[in-house]
Design a protein around this motif. Structure first.
Motif, PDB file in Angstrom:
ATOM      1  N   ALA A 128      15.151  54.116  -9.670  1.00 15.38           N
ATOM      2  CA  ALA A 128      14.186  53.258 -10.001  1.00 15.38           C
ATOM      3  C   ALA A 128      15.097  51.485  -9.954  1.00 15.38           C
ATOM      4  CB  ALA A 128      14.080  52.660 -11.172  1.00 15.38           C
ATOM      5  N   GLU A 129      16.492  51.906  -9.677  1.00 15.94           N
ATOM      6  CA  GLU A 129      17.481  50.972  -9.409  1.00 15.94           C
ATOM      7  C   GLU A 129      17.644  50.388  -8.600  1.00 15.94           C
ATOM      8  OE1 GLU A 129      21.444  51.223 -11.527  1.00 15.94           O
ATOM      9  OE2 GLU A 129      20.470  52.036 -13.165  1.00 15.94           O
ATOM     10  N   TYR A 130      17.540  51.960  -7.855  1.00 15.47           N
ATOM     11  CA  TYR A 130      17.292  51.771  -6.033  1.00 15.47           C
ATOM     12  C   TYR A 130      16.511  51.323  -5.724  1.00 15.47           C
ATOM     13  CZ  TYR A 130      17.887  52.881  -1.187  1.00 15.47           C
ATOM     14  OH  TYR A 130      17.992  52.903   0.273  1.00 15.47           O
ATOM     15  N   GLU A 131      15.219  51.315  -5.511  1.00 12.49           N
ATOM     16  CA  GLU A 131      13.936  50.936  -5.259  1.00 12.49           C
ATOM     17  C   GLU A 131      14.505  49.109  -5.872  1.00 12.49           C
ATOM     18  OE1 GLU A 131      10.841  53.018  -7.329  1.00 12.49           O
ATOM     19  OE2 GLU A 131      11.424  54.647  -5.146  1.00 12.49           O
ATOM     20  N   GLU A 132      14.506  48.935  -6.474  1.00 13.55           N
ATOM     21  CA  GLU A 132      14.118  47.209  -7.375  1.00 13.55           C
ATOM     22  C   GLU A 132      15.608  46.157  -6.184  1.00 13.55           C
ATOM     23  OE1 GLU A 132      16.043  45.359 -11.190  1.00 13.55           O
ATOM     24  OE2 GLU A 132      15.519  46.354 -11.323  1.00 13.55           O
ATOM     25  N   PHE A 133      16.796  47.008  -5.873  1.00 13.48           N
ATOM     26  CA  PHE A 133      17.540  46.606  -5.221  1.00 13.48           C
ATOM     27  C   PHE A 133      16.914  46.502  -3.458  1.00 13.48           C
ATOM     28  CE2 PHE A 133      20.591  47.716  -1.834  1.00 13.48           C
ATOM     29  CZ  PHE A 133      21.225  46.129  -1.981  1.00 13.48           C
ATOM     30  N   LEU A 134      16.439  47.436  -3.170  1.00 11.39           N
ATOM     31  CA  LEU A 134      16.123  47.297  -2.181  1.00 11.39           C
ATOM     32  C   LEU A 134      14.974  46.010  -2.016  1.00 11.39           C
ATOM     33  CD1 LEU A 134      14.970  51.148  -1.145  1.00 11.39           C
ATOM     34  CD2 LEU A 134      17.204  48.843  -0.090  1.00 11.39           C
ATOM     35  N   LEU A 137      14.811  43.560  -3.489  1.00 18.07           N
ATOM     36  CA  LEU A 137      15.473  42.460  -3.665  1.00 18.07           C
ATOM     37  C   LEU A 137      16.503  42.066  -2.318  1.00 18.07           C
ATOM     38  CD1 LEU A 137      17.269  42.917  -7.466  1.00 18.07           C
ATOM     39  CD2 LEU A 137      15.661  41.336  -6.392  1.00 18.07           C
ATOM     40  N   PHE A 138      16.609  43.395  -1.686  1.00 18.24           N
ATOM     41  CA  PHE A 138      17.782  42.884  -0.559  1.00 18.24           C
ATOM     42  C   PHE A 138      16.485  41.857   0.755  1.00 18.24           C
ATOM     43  CE2 PHE A 138      18.931  45.095   3.986  1.00 18.24           C
ATOM     44  CZ  PHE A 138      19.781  43.954   4.240  1.00 18.24           C
ATOM     45  N   ASP A 139      15.095  42.594   1.014  1.00 18.09           N
ATOM     46  CA  ASP A 139      13.687  42.748   1.683  1.00 18.09           C
ATOM     47  C   ASP A 139      13.290  41.257   0.802  1.00 18.09           C
ATOM     48  OD1 ASP A 139      13.778  44.974   3.175  1.00 18.09           O
ATOM     49  OD2 ASP A 139      12.296  45.972   1.625  1.00 18.09           O
ATOM     50  N   GLU A 140      13.410  41.125   0.061  1.00 18.98           N
ATOM     51  CA  GLU A 140      13.084  39.422  -0.495  1.00 18.98           C
ATOM     52  C   GLU A 140      14.510  38.135   0.109  1.00 18.98           C
ATOM     53  OE1 GLU A 140      12.465  39.353  -4.346  1.00 18.98           O
ATOM     54  OE2 GLU A 140      11.387  40.135  -4.671  1.00 18.98           O
ATOM     55  N   GLU A 141      15.415  38.651  -0.213  1.00 16.56           N
ATOM     56  CA  GLU A 141      16.326  38.028   0.829  1.00 16.56           C
ATOM     57  C   GLU A 141      16.885  37.468   1.990  1.00 16.56           C
ATOM     58  OE1 GLU A 141      18.882  36.032  -0.219  1.00 16.56           O
ATOM     59  OE2 GLU A 141      18.300  36.162  -2.361  1.00 16.56           O
ATOM     60  N   LYS A 142      15.968  39.495   2.640  1.00 16.48           N
ATOM     61  CA  LYS A 142      16.363  39.159   4.392  1.00 16.48           C
ATOM     62  C   LYS A 142      14.990  38.378   4.965  1.00 16.48           C
ATOM     63  CE  LYS A 142      15.708  43.230   6.213  1.00 16.48           C
ATOM     64  NZ  LYS A 142      15.491  44.026   7.516  1.00 16.48           N
ATOM     65  N   SER A 143      14.257  38.314   4.296  1.00 21.24           N
ATOM     66  CA  SER A 143      12.785  37.546   5.108  1.00 21.24           C
ATOM     67  C   SER A 143      13.331  36.054   4.894  1.00 21.24           C
ATOM     68  CB  SER A 143      12.237  38.310   4.229  1.00 21.24           C
ATOM     69  OG  SER A 143      11.869  38.182   2.878  1.00 21.24           O
ATOM     70  N   ARG A 144      14.022  35.785   3.879  1.00 20.34           N
ATOM     71  CA  ARG A 144      14.327  34.283   3.397  1.00 20.34           C
ATOM     72  C   ARG A 144      14.529  33.626   5.190  1.00 20.34           C
ATOM     73  NH1 ARG A 144      16.598  33.256  -2.301  1.00 20.34           N
ATOM     74  NH2 ARG A 144      14.722  33.641  -3.331  1.00 20.34           N
TER      75      ARG A 144
END
Length: 88
Positions: free
Chosen positions: A73-79, A81-88
């Motif tokens: 669950a932590e890993y999926e949450e991290f991914l 957040l990472f995708d959100e940051e990447k798409s900015r």
């Protein structure tokens, strides 16, 4: 003809019992897994000395599954957040 994967056979001790584990992972990795399970089982046995072998094994499996699901669950949450940051 495809080559069969190399199989490692390792003798390990878990909670006072010897096991021969076969797998495609390295001997070191298999021993690391066995040591982790051994530590978990010994901790639970120390906290609950009257547990039967079966109950001890099931509780250990549940504890390890709980760790896995929490980390997943932590890993999926991290991914996410990472995708959100990447798409900015």
């Amino acid at each position: 003809m495809e080559k069969e994967p190399d199989v490692t056979r390792v003798k390990v001790e878990i909670c006072g019992e010897n096991y021969y584990i076969k797998g495609s992972a390295s001997e070191e990795y298999i021993k690391q897994l066995a040591k982790y399970v051994d530590q978990k089982m010994k901790l639970l046995l120390k906290l609950n000395p009257r547990l039967s072998r079966i109950n001890l094994a099931v509780l250990t499996a549940l504890n390890i599954a709980d760790e896995y699901f929490k980390l997943k669950a932590e890993y999926e949450e991290f991914l996410e957040l990472f995708d959100e940051e990447k798409s900015r």
